[in-house]
Design an enzyme around this catalytic site. Structure first.
Site, PDB file in Angstrom:
ATOM      1  N   ASP A   1      -1.327   4.962   0.121  1.00 25.43           N
ATOM      2  CA  ASP A   1      -1.435   5.210   1.565  1.00 25.43           C
ATOM      3  C   ASP A   1      -0.761   6.531   1.925  1.00 25.43           C
ATOM      4  O   ASP A   1      -1.268   7.298   2.749  1.00 25.43           O
ATOM      5  CB  ASP A   1      -0.765   4.087   2.380  1.00 25.43           C
ATOM      6  CG  ASP A   1      -1.752   3.000   2.790  1.00 25.43           C
ATOM      7  OD1 ASP A   1      -2.773   2.832   2.093  1.00 25.43           O
ATOM      8  OD2 ASP A   1      -1.487   2.316   3.803  1.00 25.43           O
TER       9      ASP A   1
ATOM     10  N   LYS B   1      10.430   2.231 -11.529  1.00 29.99           N
ATOM     11  CA  LYS B   1      11.801   2.122 -11.016  1.00 29.99           C
ATOM     12  C   LYS B   1      12.669   1.658 -12.179  1.00 29.99           C
ATOM     13  O   LYS B   1      13.318   0.603 -12.138  1.00 29.99           O
ATOM     14  CB  LYS B   1      11.821   1.128  -9.822  1.00 29.99           C
ATOM     15  CG  LYS B   1      13.139   1.063  -9.067  1.00 29.99           C
ATOM     16  CD  LYS B   1      13.438   2.285  -8.227  1.00 29.99           C
ATOM     17  CE  LYS B   1      14.807   2.168  -7.570  1.00 29.99           C
ATOM     18  NZ  LYS B   1      15.217   3.413  -6.884  1.00 29.99           N
TER      19      LYS B   1
ATOM     20  N   ASP C   1      10.972   6.148  -5.647  1.00 28.72           N
ATOM     21  CA  ASP C   1      11.521   6.723  -4.411  1.00 28.72           C
ATOM     22  C   ASP C   1      11.407   8.242  -4.437  1.00 28.72           C
ATOM     23  O   ASP C   1      11.050   8.885  -3.443  1.00 28.72           O
ATOM     24  CB  ASP C   1      12.969   6.261  -4.170  1.00 28.72           C
ATOM     25  CG  ASP C   1      13.869   6.423  -5.374  1.00 28.72           C
ATOM     26  OD1 ASP C   1      13.366   6.692  -6.492  1.00 28.72           O
ATOM     27  OD2 ASP C   1      15.103   6.281  -5.218  1.00 28.72           O
TER      28      ASP C   1
ATOM     29  N   TYR D   1       2.094  -8.888  -6.988  1.00 31.64           N
ATOM     30  CA  TYR D   1       0.994  -9.431  -6.187  1.00 31.64           C
ATOM     31  C   TYR D   1       0.503 -10.759  -6.745  1.00 31.64           C
ATOM     32  O   TYR D   1       0.019 -11.617  -6.015  1.00 31.64           O
ATOM     33  CB  TYR D   1      -0.188  -8.460  -6.173  1.00 31.64           C
ATOM     34  CG  TYR D   1      -0.164  -7.436  -5.069  1.00 31.64           C
ATOM     35  CD1 TYR D   1       0.882  -6.536  -4.952  1.00 31.64           C
ATOM     36  CD2 TYR D   1      -1.211  -7.357  -4.157  1.00 31.64           C
ATOM     37  CE1 TYR D   1       0.886  -5.585  -3.954  1.00 31.64           C
ATOM     38  CE2 TYR D   1      -1.215  -6.406  -3.153  1.00 31.64           C
ATOM     39  CZ  TYR D   1      -0.166  -5.523  -3.057  1.00 31.64           C
ATOM     40  OH  TYR D   1      -0.174  -4.588  -2.071  1.00 31.64           O
TER      41      TYR D   1
ATOM     42  N   ASP E   1       0.155   0.568  -4.125  1.00 28.12           N
ATOM     43  CA  ASP E   1      -0.292   0.247  -2.770  1.00 28.12           C
ATOM     44  C   ASP E   1       0.367   1.205  -1.784  1.00 28.12           C
ATOM     45  O   ASP E   1      -0.290   1.811  -0.931  1.00 28.12           O
ATOM     46  CB  ASP E   1       0.081  -1.208  -2.443  1.00 28.12           C
ATOM     47  CG  ASP E   1      -0.276  -1.589  -1.021  1.00 28.12           C
ATOM     48  OD1 ASP E   1      -1.403  -1.259  -0.598  1.00 28.12           O
ATOM     49  OD2 ASP E   1       0.563  -2.196  -0.332  1.00 28.12           O
TER      50      ASP E   1
END
Ligand code: IPM
Ligand code: MG
Length: 365
Positions: free
Chosen positions: A253, A193, A225, A143, A249
């Site tokens: 959600d 990851k 994942d 970001y 992020d």
């Protein structure tokens, strides 16, 4: 002894104004019940600031926040500003305030309340009892890394976003997550990851090292994942999840939707010490803005988080939360929580019910 707290309130765009108004009334109810007072200063952020001040984050807003004990934010963004260049986008204001105030730890709890089990898109047996917390790193990673846009040697329009993490940035968020896990069920899943990204290998190494200081907390690692898959397959396995900015992020959600409606989820973004910014996880919902039908509960629950984490008013925080659950238990719903349109309450009515319930709980104490 009663205290006075300085609160910066940034309603923002879309439904921000409507939901924040109900949250401010909840603060007023706390004043009536306890005598603690809240000195409120309003500031602009996001699209409304672009329109009024020519920038999504006016210096005056940053100053109001820096002078406050805590910040309450509604939401930013809307179609009106969607095609603006980067520096004139509402989201840039949000990212800017996170950076300016050093809000590196974003806490996003996802708790399934029993009366909302039916509102989830997943099977009741999968989601009932879910109670997890996503701890998202908020001021680093892709970001905030350098962004570039150029035409390469073959004439291709090309873009770069740099994903960069320093050890100390990883360490402080991992420590926050361990501290939170310690106060909950003592299980921490660090998500990365590491099979592909170097930054994730650093992340995992730091998590392991810091973990040695928390022998009472069980630390495990999951690839992002796989974590996304486990969240919908068996979400009850999670207590606290800690992860870098962009993974957080996305996963927050996903976690939010387990609980039925993103309209219920609050969040805290904390700096070192007790200062924090509190906001609902849902956005500015421009499609329903101005209609008086938005669910104010996520913002009201954000006020509860503010009282708990920044103002040390645990009892009052609990009273707000209990009032929200009692209102839901009694069957009251806003439109996002029910398919029966005829039963859907408006924003102001819902806020009113919560305040009435707070009063009842206060009197019956
Ligand atoms: C969030 C939002 C923001 C983010 C956007 C609006 C910049 O999605 O708070 O999760 O990506 O952090
Ligand atoms: Mg998001």
């Amino acid at each position: 002894m009663t205290k006075t707290f300085k609160i910066a309130v940034l309603p923002g765009d879309g439904i921000g104004t409507e939901i924040v108004a109900e949250a401010v009334k909840v603060l007023e109810a706390v004043t009536e019940q306890t005598g603690h007072s809240f000195e409120i200063s309003y500031g602009r952020i996001g699209g409304c600031a672009i329109d009024e001040d020519g920038t999504p984050l006016p210096e005056a807003t940053v100053q109001i926040c820096k002078d406050a004990d805590a910040v309450l934010l509604g939401a930013v963004g809307g179609p009106k500003w969607d095609n603006n260049p980067g520096h004139l986008r509402p989201e840039t204001g949000l990212l800017g305030i996170r950076k300016a105030l050093g809000l590196f730890a974003n806490l996003r709890p996802a708790t399934m309340h029993k009366s909302l089990v039916e509102a989830s898109s997943l099977k009741p047996e999968v989601v009932s009892g879910v109670d997890l917390m996503v701890v998202r790193e908020l001021t680093g990673g892709i970001y905030f890394g350098e962004k570039k846009r150029y035409t390469d040697e073959n004439g291709q329009d090309t873009a770069e976003d740099l994903l960069i993490y320093r050890e100390d940035e990883v360490e402080r968020i991992i420590r926050s997550a361990f501290d939170i896990a310690r106060k909950r069920n003592k299980r921490l899943v660090s998500v990365d990851k590491a099979n592909v990204l170097e930054s994730s290998r650093l992340w995992r190494k730091v998590a392991e090292r810091v973990g040695a200081d928390y022998p009472d907390v069980e630390l495990t690692h999951q690839l992002v994942d796989s974590c996304a898959m486990q969240l919908v397959r068996a979400p009850k396995q999670f207590d606290v999840i800690v992860t870098e900015n962009m993974f957080g992020d996305i996963l927050s959600d996903e976690a939010a939707m387990l609980t039925g409606s993103i309209g219920m989820l609050s969040s805290a973004s904390l700096a070192e010490g007790s200062f924090g910014l509190y906001e609902p996880v849902h956005g500015s919902a421009p499609d329903i803005a101005g209609k008086g039908i938005a669910n104010p509960l996520a913002t009201i629950l954000s006020v509860a988080m503010m009282l708990r984490y920044s103002l040390n008013l645990d009892e009052e925080a609990g009273r707000i939360e209990n009032a929200v659950w009692a209102v839901l238990d009694a069957g009251h719903r806003t439109g996002d929580l029910t398919d029966d349109r005829s039963k859907a309450l408006g924003t102001v009515e819902m806020g009113q019910l919560v305040r009435e319930e707070m009063k009842k709980q206060f009197v019956s104490k």
